[in-house]
Write a protein that holds these residues in place. Structure first.
Motif, PDB file in Angstrom:
ATOM      1  N   ALA A  33     -34.435 -85.667 -79.399  1.00  0.00           N
ATOM      2  CA  ALA A  33     -35.473 -85.002 -80.185  1.00  0.00           C
ATOM      3  C   ALA A  33     -34.867 -83.968 -81.125  1.00  0.00           C
ATOM      4  O   ALA A  33     -35.310 -83.812 -82.268  1.00  0.00           O
ATOM      5  CB  ALA A  33     -36.486 -84.333 -79.268  1.00  0.00           C
ATOM      6  N   ILE A  34     -33.858 -83.248 -80.660  1.00  0.00           N
ATOM      7  CA  ILE A  34     -33.188 -82.265 -81.514  1.00  0.00           C
ATOM      8  C   ILE A  34     -32.593 -82.951 -82.736  1.00  0.00           C
ATOM      9  O   ILE A  34     -32.667 -82.436 -83.862  1.00  0.00           O
ATOM     10  CB  ILE A  34     -32.102 -81.516 -80.717  1.00  0.00           C
ATOM     11  CG1 ILE A  34     -32.758 -80.604 -79.670  1.00  0.00           C
ATOM     12  CG2 ILE A  34     -31.192 -80.715 -81.642  1.00  0.00           C
ATOM     13  CD1 ILE A  34     -31.785 -80.013 -78.677  1.00  0.00           C
ATOM     14  N   PHE A  35     -32.030 -84.138 -82.522  1.00  0.00           N
ATOM     15  CA  PHE A  35     -31.457 -84.898 -83.646  1.00  0.00           C
ATOM     16  C   PHE A  35     -32.547 -85.382 -84.597  1.00  0.00           C
ATOM     17  O   PHE A  35     -32.448 -85.206 -85.818  1.00  0.00           O
ATOM     18  CB  PHE A  35     -30.662 -86.092 -83.107  1.00  0.00           C
ATOM     19  CG  PHE A  35     -30.124 -86.986 -84.184  1.00  0.00           C
ATOM     20  CD1 PHE A  35     -29.048 -86.590 -84.964  1.00  0.00           C
ATOM     21  CD2 PHE A  35     -30.697 -88.217 -84.421  1.00  0.00           C
ATOM     22  CE1 PHE A  35     -28.556 -87.413 -85.973  1.00  0.00           C
ATOM     23  CE2 PHE A  35     -30.221 -89.049 -85.434  1.00  0.00           C
ATOM     24  CZ  PHE A  35     -29.140 -88.650 -86.204  1.00  0.00           C
ATOM     25  N   ILE A  36     -33.604 -85.977 -84.038  1.00  0.00           N
ATOM     26  CA  ILE A  36     -34.677 -86.547 -84.858  1.00  0.00           C
ATOM     27  C   ILE A  36     -35.503 -85.456 -85.525  1.00  0.00           C
ATOM     28  O   ILE A  36     -35.795 -85.518 -86.724  1.00  0.00           O
ATOM     29  CB  ILE A  36     -35.601 -87.437 -83.997  1.00  0.00           C
ATOM     30  CG1 ILE A  36     -34.850 -88.680 -83.519  1.00  0.00           C
ATOM     31  CG2 ILE A  36     -36.851 -87.835 -84.772  1.00  0.00           C
ATOM     32  CD1 ILE A  36     -34.528 -89.675 -84.618  1.00  0.00           C
ATOM     33  N   TYR A  37     -35.902 -84.454 -84.749  1.00  0.00           N
ATOM     34  CA  TYR A  37     -36.820 -83.425 -85.244  1.00  0.00           C
ATOM     35  C   TYR A  37     -36.129 -82.313 -86.024  1.00  0.00           C
ATOM     36  O   TYR A  37     -36.726 -81.725 -86.927  1.00  0.00           O
ATOM     37  CB  TYR A  37     -37.579 -82.782 -84.081  1.00  0.00           C
ATOM     38  CG  TYR A  37     -38.538 -83.686 -83.359  1.00  0.00           C
ATOM     39  CD1 TYR A  37     -38.947 -84.891 -83.906  1.00  0.00           C
ATOM     40  CD2 TYR A  37     -39.041 -83.326 -82.118  1.00  0.00           C
ATOM     41  CE1 TYR A  37     -39.834 -85.715 -83.237  1.00  0.00           C
ATOM     42  CE2 TYR A  37     -39.940 -84.144 -81.440  1.00  0.00           C
ATOM     43  CZ  TYR A  37     -40.324 -85.342 -82.006  1.00  0.00           C
ATOM     44  OH  TYR A  37     -41.202 -86.150 -81.345  1.00  0.00           O
ATOM     45  N   GLY A  38     -34.896 -82.000 -85.643  1.00  0.00           N
ATOM     46  CA  GLY A  38     -34.232 -80.858 -86.233  1.00  0.00           C
ATOM     47  C   GLY A  38     -33.124 -81.178 -87.213  1.00  0.00           C
ATOM     48  O   GLY A  38     -33.138 -80.729 -88.362  1.00  0.00           O
ATOM     49  N   ILE A  39     -32.148 -81.952 -86.766  1.00  0.00           N
ATOM     50  CA  ILE A  39     -30.955 -82.177 -87.576  1.00  0.00           C
ATOM     51  C   ILE A  39     -31.251 -83.000 -88.823  1.00  0.00           C
ATOM     52  O   ILE A  39     -30.799 -82.657 -89.928  1.00  0.00           O
ATOM     53  CB  ILE A  39     -29.849 -82.846 -86.728  1.00  0.00           C
ATOM     54  CG1 ILE A  39     -29.391 -81.881 -85.623  1.00  0.00           C
ATOM     55  CG2 ILE A  39     -28.673 -83.251 -87.612  1.00  0.00           C
ATOM     56  CD1 ILE A  39     -28.367 -82.456 -84.681  1.00  0.00           C
ATOM     57  N   ILE A  40     -32.015 -84.080 -88.678  1.00  0.00           N
ATOM     58  CA  ILE A  40     -32.319 -84.923 -89.837  1.00  0.00           C
ATOM     59  C   ILE A  40     -33.087 -84.165 -90.912  1.00  0.00           C
ATOM     60  O   ILE A  40     -32.686 -84.172 -92.085  1.00  0.00           O
ATOM     61  CB  ILE A  40     -33.063 -86.203 -89.410  1.00  0.00           C
ATOM     62  CG1 ILE A  40     -32.112 -87.116 -88.627  1.00  0.00           C
ATOM     63  CG2 ILE A  40     -33.622 -86.936 -90.627  1.00  0.00           C
ATOM     64  CD1 ILE A  40     -32.751 -88.401 -88.146  1.00  0.00           C
ATOM     65  N   PRO A  41     -34.204 -83.477 -90.598  1.00  0.00           N
ATOM     66  CA  PRO A  41     -34.888 -82.688 -91.627  1.00  0.00           C
ATOM     67  C   PRO A  41     -33.993 -81.609 -92.232  1.00  0.00           C
ATOM     68  O   PRO A  41     -34.061 -81.344 -93.437  1.00  0.00           O
ATOM     69  CB  PRO A  41     -36.072 -82.063 -90.882  1.00  0.00           C
ATOM     70  CG  PRO A  41     -36.310 -82.969 -89.735  1.00  0.00           C
ATOM     71  CD  PRO A  41     -34.957 -83.459 -89.329  1.00  0.00           C
ATOM     72  N   PHE A  42     -33.163 -80.979 -91.391  1.00  0.00           N
ATOM     73  CA  PHE A  42     -32.255 -79.939 -91.878  1.00  0.00           C
ATOM     74  C   PHE A  42     -31.291 -80.507 -92.917  1.00  0.00           C
ATOM     75  O   PHE A  42     -31.068 -79.915 -93.976  1.00  0.00           O
ATOM     76  CB  PHE A  42     -31.480 -79.338 -90.703  1.00  0.00           C
ATOM     77  CG  PHE A  42     -30.531 -78.243 -91.094  1.00  0.00           C
ATOM     78  CD1 PHE A  42     -30.979 -76.958 -91.302  1.00  0.00           C
ATOM     79  CD2 PHE A  42     -29.179 -78.517 -91.263  1.00  0.00           C
ATOM     80  CE1 PHE A  42     -30.106 -75.944 -91.668  1.00  0.00           C
ATOM     81  CE2 PHE A  42     -28.300 -77.513 -91.631  1.00  0.00           C
ATOM     82  CZ  PHE A  42     -28.764 -76.223 -91.830  1.00  0.00           C
ATOM     83  N   LEU A  43     -30.721 -81.681 -92.640  1.00  0.00           N
ATOM     84  CA  LEU A  43     -29.779 -82.302 -93.566  1.00  0.00           C
ATOM     85  C   LEU A  43     -30.464 -82.741 -94.854  1.00  0.00           C
ATOM     86  O   LEU A  43     -29.866 -82.663 -95.937  1.00  0.00           O
ATOM     87  CB  LEU A  43     -29.096 -83.498 -92.888  1.00  0.00           C
ATOM     88  CG  LEU A  43     -28.144 -83.160 -91.742  1.00  0.00           C
ATOM     89  CD1 LEU A  43     -27.595 -84.436 -91.117  1.00  0.00           C
ATOM     90  CD2 LEU A  43     -26.998 -82.273 -92.221  1.00  0.00           C
ATOM     91  N   ILE A  44     -31.706 -83.206 -94.739  1.00  0.00           N
ATOM     92  CA  ILE A  44     -32.459 -83.597 -95.934  1.00  0.00           C
ATOM     93  C   ILE A  44     -32.591 -82.415 -96.886  1.00  0.00           C
ATOM     94  O   ILE A  44     -32.421 -82.545 -98.100  1.00  0.00           O
ATOM     95  CB  ILE A  44     -33.849 -84.139 -95.548  1.00  0.00           C
ATOM     96  CG1 ILE A  44     -33.718 -85.494 -94.858  1.00  0.00           C
ATOM     97  CG2 ILE A  44     -34.739 -84.277 -96.787  1.00  0.00           C
ATOM     98  CD1 ILE A  44     -35.021 -86.031 -94.301  1.00  0.00           C
ATOM     99  N   ILE A  45     -32.878 -81.240 -96.320  1.00  0.00           N
ATOM    100  CA  ILE A  45     -33.037 -80.036 -97.149  1.00  0.00           C
ATOM    101  C   ILE A  45     -31.691 -79.558 -97.692  1.00  0.00           C
ATOM    102  O   ILE A  45     -31.550 -79.244 -98.874  1.00  0.00           O
ATOM    103  CB  ILE A  45     -33.712 -78.916 -96.335  1.00  0.00           C
ATOM    104  CG1 ILE A  45     -35.131 -79.327 -95.948  1.00  0.00           C
ATOM    105  CG2 ILE A  45     -33.723 -77.609 -97.122  1.00  0.00           C
ATOM    106  CD1 ILE A  45     -35.822 -78.352 -95.017  1.00  0.00           C
ATOM    107  N   VAL A  46     -30.681 -79.519 -96.824  1.00  0.00           N
ATOM    108  CA  VAL A  46     -29.371 -78.998 -97.210  1.00  0.00           C
ATOM    109  C   VAL A  46     -28.753 -79.814 -98.347  1.00  0.00           C
ATOM    110  O   VAL A  46     -28.143 -79.249 -99.273  1.00  0.00           O
ATOM    111  CB  VAL A  46     -28.423 -78.976 -95.994  1.00  0.00           C
ATOM    112  CG1 VAL A  46     -26.982 -78.728 -96.434  1.00  0.00           C
ATOM    113  CG2 VAL A  46     -28.854 -77.900 -95.009  1.00  0.00           C
ATOM    114  N   PHE A  47     -28.907 -81.134 -98.297  1.00  0.00           N
ATOM    115  CA  PHE A  47     -28.280 -81.982 -99.311  1.00  0.00           C
ATOM    116  C   PHE A  47     -29.157 -82.198-100.544  1.00  0.00           C
ATOM    117  O   PHE A  47     -28.807 -82.971-101.428  1.00  0.00           O
ATOM    118  CB  PHE A  47     -27.895 -83.327 -98.698  1.00  0.00           C
ATOM    119  CG  PHE A  47     -26.704 -83.247 -97.793  1.00  0.00           C
ATOM    120  CD1 PHE A  47     -25.426 -83.092 -98.323  1.00  0.00           C
ATOM    121  CD2 PHE A  47     -26.855 -83.290 -96.422  1.00  0.00           C
ATOM    122  CE1 PHE A  47     -24.323 -82.997 -97.492  1.00  0.00           C
ATOM    123  CE2 PHE A  47     -25.754 -83.211 -95.572  1.00  0.00           C
ATOM    124  CZ  PHE A  47     -24.479 -83.053 -96.115  1.00  0.00           C
TER     125      PHE A  47
END
Length: 218
Positions: A37-51
């Motif tokens: 869930a941390i990967f799906i809910y947190g890391i993926i959205p975070f990377l979308i914004i960062v990049f």
């Protein structure tokens, strides 16, 4: 949907049972679910914004500005969630779902481990719902459409946990969205949600007929 079907997969459950035994599999199953869930809910959205060079992470609730906004309401709602959890702790629906780790005997180490897992999971969870998702809709459609969309989706993902949780997610989601948009960050939603999760788990452990806290065996 991806998280739901992976976290409830019978194949994955059978793997953990075969690997760690029926008594201990739930610890590893729950840990796997939370990490996923941390990967799906947190890391993926975070990377979308960062990049994405056109947007900034602070625009999606991940900041410390106005962190003390509505502190009185936050404390009141935290207290209210504890009271509600105390009232509902012995209900059959609650005992069926919580604590999520179904190990019969908990020691202090497992209690702390589960609490840290909840906190990490909810940081990702709130960043997705009250950060990435809410603010994306807010910038696209405005305040009330964003809140309505968020609350509807938030309620729907609670349907697998039963009607009561799905219905209860509606007023909770509404309040969390309002506090988030008013303050500009996800701090209020995160603190309230963590208080709800941990108080429910700890209160349930005090009365659960099959699961209880014990001193560490020597």
């Amino acid at each position: 949907m991806i998280f739901h079907f992976i976290s409830t997969s019978l194949k994955i459950k059978k793997y953990f049972i075969g690997k760690f035994g029926i008594e201990n599999y739930s610890v590893f199953q729950t840990t796997f679910n939370r990490l996923f869930a941390i990967f799906i809910y947190g890391i993926i959205p975070f990377l979308i914004i960062v990049f994405n060079k056109n947007i900034k992470i602070i625009e999606f609730g991940l900041n410390f500005k106005n962190i003390y906004t509505n502190i009185g309401w936050i404390l009141l709602l935290c207290l209210l969630t504890i009271i509600i959890n105390y009232i509902n702790k012995a209900t059959s629906d609650n005992l069926k779902l919580y604590p999520q780790i179904r190990k019969k005997e908990w020691d202090v180490q497992l209690l702390i481990f589960s609490a840290l897992g909840w906190i990490a999971y909810l940081c990702a969870y709130e960043f997705l719902f009250r950060g990435f998702f809410l603010y994306t809709c807010f910038y696209a459609f405005g305040t009330w459409p964003a809140i309505i969309i968020n609350v509807v989706i938030y309620s729907l993902i609670h349907v697998p946990k039963g009607r009561k949780e799905a219905i209860g997610a509606i007023p909770l989601g509404f309040v969390l969205c309002l506090l988030t948009l008013q303050s500009g960050n996800i701090f209020a939603a995160l603190l309230i949600h963590i208080t709800m999760a941990l108080s429910n788990e700890w209160l349930t452990l005090t009365i659960h007929p099959d699961i209880h806290l014990v001193r560490k065996k020597s």
